[in-house]
Each structure stands twice: as structure tokens, then as C-alpha cells.
Scaffold this motif. Structure first.
Motif, PDB file in Angstrom:
ATOM      1  N   ILE A  15       0.843  -1.210   0.000  1.00 55.88           N
ATOM      2  CA  ILE A  15       0.000   0.000   0.000  1.00 55.88           C
ATOM      3  C   ILE A  15       0.875   1.257   0.000  1.00 55.88           C
ATOM      4  CG2 ILE A  15      -2.055  -1.035   1.056  1.00 55.88           C
ATOM      5  CD1 ILE A  15      -1.114   0.161   3.760  1.00 55.88           C
ATOM      6  N   ALA A  87      -3.402  -1.574  -5.158  1.00 54.00           N
ATOM      7  CA  ALA A  87      -2.635  -1.570  -3.901  1.00 54.00           C
ATOM      8  C   ALA A  87      -3.392  -2.357  -2.847  1.00 54.00           C
ATOM      9  CB  ALA A  87      -2.441  -0.137  -3.407  1.00 54.00           C
ATOM     10  N   THR A  89      -4.976  -5.426  -0.573  1.00 53.82           N
ATOM     11  CA  THR A  89      -5.625  -6.721  -0.759  1.00 53.82           C
ATOM     12  C   THR A  89      -6.786  -6.598  -1.740  1.00 53.82           C
ATOM     13  OG1 THR A  89      -5.003  -7.293   1.507  1.00 53.82           O
ATOM     14  CG2 THR A  89      -6.745  -8.604   0.503  1.00 53.82           C
ATOM     15  N   ILE A  92     -10.932  -5.856  -1.199  1.00 55.45           N
ATOM     16  CA  ILE A  92     -11.183  -4.963  -0.067  1.00 55.45           C
ATOM     17  C   ILE A  92     -11.296  -3.559  -0.641  1.00 55.45           C
ATOM     18  CG2 ILE A  92     -10.395  -4.164   2.199  1.00 55.45           C
ATOM     19  CD1 ILE A  92     -11.040  -7.207   2.036  1.00 55.45           C
ATOM     20  N   SER A  93     -12.544  -3.118  -0.866  1.00 56.65           N
ATOM     21  CA  SER A  93     -12.824  -1.864  -1.590  1.00 56.65           C
ATOM     22  C   SER A  93     -12.070  -1.835  -2.914  1.00 56.65           C
ATOM     23  CB  SER A  93     -12.460  -0.634  -0.748  1.00 56.65           C
ATOM     24  OG  SER A  93     -13.290  -0.550   0.373  1.00 56.65           O
ATOM     25  N   ASP A  94     -11.953  -2.961  -3.536  1.00 51.75           N
ATOM     26  CA  ASP A  94     -11.239  -3.122  -4.805  1.00 51.75           C
ATOM     27  C   ASP A  94     -11.926  -4.213  -5.616  1.00 51.75           C
ATOM     28  OD1 ASP A  94      -9.219  -1.296  -5.007  1.00 51.75           O
ATOM     29  OD2 ASP A  94      -7.679  -2.552  -4.098  1.00 51.75           O
ATOM     30  N   ALA A 118      -4.818  -1.653   4.074  1.00 49.09           N
ATOM     31  CA  ALA A 118      -4.780  -0.376   4.807  1.00 49.09           C
ATOM     32  C   ALA A 118      -5.623  -0.421   6.083  1.00 49.09           C
ATOM     33  CB  ALA A 118      -5.235   0.761   3.895  1.00 49.09           C
ATOM     34  N   PHE A 138     -15.991   2.828   1.827  1.00 53.73           N
ATOM     35  CA  PHE A 138     -16.085   4.278   1.630  1.00 53.73           C
ATOM     36  C   PHE A 138     -17.495   4.728   2.009  1.00 53.73           C
ATOM     37  CE2 PHE A 138     -12.571   3.280  -1.224  1.00 53.73           C
ATOM     38  CZ  PHE A 138     -11.724   4.362  -1.042  1.00 53.73           C
ATOM     39  N   TYR A 163     -12.652   4.091   4.719  1.00 52.92           N
ATOM     40  CA  TYR A 163     -11.672   4.682   3.813  1.00 52.92           C
ATOM     41  C   TYR A 163     -12.242   6.029   3.374  1.00 52.92           C
ATOM     42  CZ  TYR A 163      -9.169   0.212   3.238  1.00 52.92           C
ATOM     43  OH  TYR A 163      -8.428  -0.923   3.442  1.00 52.92           O
ATOM     44  N   LEU A 192      -0.038   5.522   5.148  1.00 50.61           N
ATOM     45  CA  LEU A 192       0.573   4.400   5.872  1.00 50.61           C
ATOM     46  C   LEU A 192       1.695   3.762   5.067  1.00 50.61           C
ATOM     47  CD1 LEU A 192      -2.738   2.828   7.228  1.00 50.61           C
ATOM     48  CD2 LEU A 192      -0.950   3.908   8.598  1.00 50.61           C
ATOM     49  N   GLU A 221      -3.495   9.335   1.072  1.00 53.59           N
ATOM     50  CA  GLU A 221      -4.560   8.345   1.297  1.00 53.59           C
ATOM     51  C   GLU A 221      -4.803   8.201   2.789  1.00 53.59           C
ATOM     52  OE1 GLU A 221      -4.602   5.182  -1.957  1.00 53.59           O
ATOM     53  OE2 GLU A 221      -2.548   5.188  -1.197  1.00 53.59           O
ATOM     54  N   CYS A 222      -6.055   7.977   3.142  1.00 57.32           N
ATOM     55  CA  CYS A 222      -6.290   7.892   4.586  1.00 57.32           C
ATOM     56  C   CYS A 222      -7.386   6.903   4.981  1.00 57.32           C
ATOM     57  CB  CYS A 222      -6.589   9.259   5.173  1.00 57.32           C
ATOM     58  SG  CYS A 222      -8.059   9.990   4.532  1.00 57.32           S
ATOM     59  N   VAL A 223      -7.237   6.438   6.199  1.00 50.90           N
ATOM     60  CA  VAL A 223      -8.221   5.566   6.854  1.00 50.90           C
ATOM     61  C   VAL A 223      -8.647   6.279   8.133  1.00 50.90           C
ATOM     62  CG1 VAL A 223      -8.625   3.277   7.856  1.00 50.90           C
ATOM     63  CG2 VAL A 223      -6.899   3.543   6.068  1.00 50.90           C
TER      64      VAL A 223
HETATM   65  N1  SAM Z   1      -7.447  -2.864  -1.320  1.00 55.69           N
HETATM   66  C1  SAM Z   1      -6.881  -1.781  -0.554  1.00 55.69           C
HETATM   67  C2  SAM Z   1      -6.484  -2.291   0.843  1.00 55.69           C
HETATM   68  O1  SAM Z   1      -6.271  -3.491   0.994  1.00 55.69           O
HETATM   69  O2  SAM Z   1      -6.393  -1.512   1.777  1.00 55.69           O
HETATM   70  C3  SAM Z   1      -7.805  -0.590  -0.499  1.00 55.69           C
HETATM   71  C4  SAM Z   1      -8.153  -0.048  -1.841  1.00 55.69           C
HETATM   72  S1  SAM Z   1      -9.189   1.356  -1.795  1.00 55.69           S
HETATM   73  C5  SAM Z   1      -9.582   1.592  -3.475  1.00 55.69           C
HETATM   74  C6  SAM Z   1      -8.078   2.674  -1.540  1.00 55.69           C
HETATM   75  C7  SAM Z   1      -8.254   3.342  -0.186  1.00 55.69           C
HETATM   76  O3  SAM Z   1      -7.558   2.596   0.793  1.00 55.69           O
HETATM   77  C8  SAM Z   1      -7.679   4.733  -0.119  1.00 55.69           C
HETATM   78  O4  SAM Z   1      -8.593   5.699  -0.594  1.00 55.69           O
HETATM   79  C9  SAM Z   1      -7.434   4.881   1.365  1.00 55.69           C
HETATM   80  O5  SAM Z   1      -8.625   5.185   2.031  1.00 55.69           O
HETATM   81  C10 SAM Z   1      -6.989   3.465   1.725  1.00 55.69           C
HETATM   82  N2  SAM Z   1      -5.526   3.346   1.624  1.00 55.69           N
HETATM   83  C11 SAM Z   1      -4.826   2.695   0.684  1.00 55.69           C
HETATM   84  N3  SAM Z   1      -3.508   2.825   0.901  1.00 55.69           N
HETATM   85  C12 SAM Z   1      -3.371   3.578   2.013  1.00 55.69           C
HETATM   86  C13 SAM Z   1      -2.262   4.069   2.766  1.00 55.69           C
HETATM   87  N4  SAM Z   1      -1.017   3.821   2.384  1.00 55.69           N
HETATM   88  N5  SAM Z   1      -2.506   4.817   3.859  1.00 55.69           N
HETATM   89  C14 SAM Z   1      -3.769   5.074   4.254  1.00 55.69           C
HETATM   90  N6  SAM Z   1      -4.846   4.648   3.584  1.00 55.69           N
HETATM   91  C15 SAM Z   1      -4.662   3.909   2.478  1.00 55.69           C
END
Ligand code: SAM
Length: 285
Positions: A15, A87, A89, A92-94, A118, A138, A163, A192, A221-223
Motif C-alpha cells: 500500500i 494496492a 488486498t 477490499i474496496s477493490d 490499509a 467508503f 476509507y 501508511l 490516502e487515509c483511513v
Molecule cells: N485494497 C486496498 C487495501 O487493501 O487496503 C484498499 C483499496 S481502496 C480503493 C483505496 C483506499 O484505501 C484509499 O482511498 C485509502 O482510504 C486506503 N488506503 C490505501 N492505501 C493507504 C495508505 N497507504 N494509507 C492510508 N490509507 C490507504
């Protein structure tokens, strides 16, 4: 060790920090005959970094159902494939749900290759109860939908995570403050595993002010990790229940009065027993 034949490997990718690709993921990405990627151009950078020359094909939200059928045929013919997203898994929102489902329904072996995610990374460093938790993906992008969802989550007692896109972070936090209250603690986990990684937890009023005052916090990017709601107060005993309890107390010993009152009213026996003990002295006999 060679990888299993006829298997769909669901492979987590980093990520942010490329060192987070696991050795097993690397081996599988090198040895499968095809990688189904959410965005082949995006993933080309990862492949280049690790010297992976495996062919890639696009498998995303818009073509996943049709593409899935063709990929399942190749799996059934004995080839092994890897599924990756941009990025973290897959699924997971993917994308990936339809392909995994089609593969499983066709009797194909589907094997996870775990790694970065994330939400799990954020939760693992949040210091909030994590024995049970909820992931909400989201929140809706529009204010009305977001507020409705937040209202539905208001009394969730488990820690929960969302997310959020950076350009919506501030308004999302403001809506959270309005719906969940100024005191609710939230952790912002940003970037992260990357250079500007930031984890900051505070009550919502403080967090909103902190993010508003520093536009850097509205990038990347944020959680959001949200502390669960406190346990509700035990149900208040209604005036009618108390009246019944008093009538019974006038005729019966405390224990029996409390038990019967609980049976009649549905209130909790222990609670009525405690109240009965307190009231017993004042009840005319
Ligand atoms: N499949 C991914 C996972 O396993 O976390 C998530 C994919 S989703 C489309 C993307 C979102 O994950 C971002 O908008 C953010 O909210 C979160 N995210 C992904 N990478 C991140 C990081 N390095 N730091 C914080 N949040 C992250």
C-alpha cells in the motif's frame, strides 16, 4: 517449491512501501502464467521494480464479469493465475469479487496470498478495541447519504473504520462531529507505510480543527478509525413497573415481589431486586 496448478491466487501488494511485498507473493507473481490486474499500467511499476515479466491482463469493475469467464476457462485448463489490485488486498474496496466468485462456483481452487491491507494496518496501530470491529468501506460521497450512513453507525459499539478520499476528508470529519458528537475519538491514519505516514487520534472537535489548520493533512490516502459508542445505560424502569413492584412489595417478601414484577413487566429481575431492596424500607406493610 513450485506453485500449485489450476489455482487462482489472490495476491496482496504493497500500500506504499514496496518492501511489503512478501517473498511468497513475489514467487507467485513470477510463476503464474497470467496476472489479472485492476490497472495494468499502474501495476507495471511494481512488476518493473521486482523484475517480474509475467503477462498481465486488465480485470476491473467494468470488464470483470466477461473477463472472469475467460479466466476461469484457463484456470480449469490447469493454468494458475494471480489476481492483484492497484494496492493492498484485492476485493477490499477493490475489484475481484466477480472473478473470485465465478472461479469458486466453477470449482477452481482459490488461494489467498495475504499481505498489506490499509484497514488492518490502521487498526493494528490505533490502540482502540479490536477484538471485534466493523469495516464500512467508503462512506457515500454526497453529504446527505454520508450523514444518513453516519446516523446508522452512531450507536455502533464496535470500533469501526472507513476509507476516505483526501478531498473529502475535512467534510467527512465535520459530518462525523455533527452526528457522533465532539467527544468521539477518531484516529486519522494517513499515508501508511510511506514517507509522510501520520497517525493522529483525537476527539472529533480537535481532529477537525487540526485537519482544517493544516492542508498537508488533507493530502494522500487515509483511513479513519472510529471509537465505538459507549454501552447504553441500562433501561430505565418505567413508572408503571415501579407501581406494580410497590403493590407486590406490600404483600410479598422482596425476592418474590421482584421476581413476579419482572415476569409481569419484562424488566430485568436483578435490577428490580435492587430497587425492591431500596424501596422495601419505605413500603407500608
Ligand atoms: N485494497 C486496498 C487495501 O487493501 O487496503 C484498499 C483499496 S481502496 C480503493 C483505496 C483506499 O484505501 C484509499 O482511498 C485509502 O482510504 C486506503 N488506503 C490505501 N492505501 C493507504 C495508505 N497507504 N494509507 C492510508 N490509507 C490507504
Amino acid at each position: 517449491m513450485t506453485i500449485a496448478a489450476g489455482t487462482l491466487f489472490v495476491v496482496a501488494t504493497p500500500i506504499g512501501n514496496l518492501q511489503d511485498l512478501t517473498p511468497r507473493a513475489l514467487q507467485i507473481l513470477q510463476e503464474v502464467s497470467l496476472i489479472a490486474a485492476e490497472d495494468t499500467r499502474h501495476s507495471a511499476r511494481l512488476m518493473q521494480h521486482f523484475g517480474i515479466n509475467t503477462p498481465m491482463t486488465a480485470c476491473h469493475d467494468h470488464n470483470e464479469r466477461d473477463k472472469g469467464q475467460r479466466l476461469v476457462e484457463r484456470l480449469l485448463a490447469g493454468e494458475s493465475l494471480a489476481l492483484i489490485s492497484d494496492a493492498g488486498t484485492p476485493l477490499i474496496s477493490d475489484p475481484g469479487y466477480h472473478l473470485v466468485r465465478q472461479a469458486r462456483e466453477a470449482g477452481v481452487r482459490v488461494s489467498p496470498v495475504p499481505g498489506a491491507c490499509a484497514l488492518i494496518a490502521a487498526l493494528s496501530a490505533a490502540g482502540m478495541p479490536s477484538d471485534r470491529f466493523a469495516f464500512e468501506g467508503f462512506l457515500p460521497a454526497k453529504a446527505h447519504g454520508r450523514q444518513q450512513r453516519l446516523q446508522a453507525l452512531q450507536s455502533e459499539q464496535r470500533t469501526w473504520l472507513v476509507y476516505e478520499a483526501p478531498h473529502r476528508l475535512l467534510e467527512c470529519l465535520q459530518d462525523m462531529q455533527q452526528v457522533l458528537g465532539a467527544e468521539r475519538r477518531v484516529l486519522l491514519a494517513r499515508e501508511l507505510t510511506k514517507t509522510f505516514e501520520t497517525l493522529h487520534a483525537a476527539p472529533l472537535a480537535e481532529l477537525v480543527a487540526w485537519v482544517a489548520a493544516d492542508s498537508d493533512q488533507q493530502r494522500g490516502e487515509c483511513v479513519l478509525v472510529v471509537e465505538g459508542a459507549p454501552e447504553p445505560e441500562p433501561d430505565e424502569v418505567s413508572a408503571q413497573t415501579l407501581h406494580i413492584l410497590d403493590l407486590l412489595l406490600a404483600e410479598l417478601p422482596v425476592k418474590r415481589a421482584a421476581r413476579l414484577a419482572a415476569e409481569i413487566t419484562g424488566a430485568r429481575k436483578n435490577q428490580l431486586y435492587q430497587i425492591a431492596l431500596e424501596r422495601d424500607g419505605n413500603t407500608p406493610r
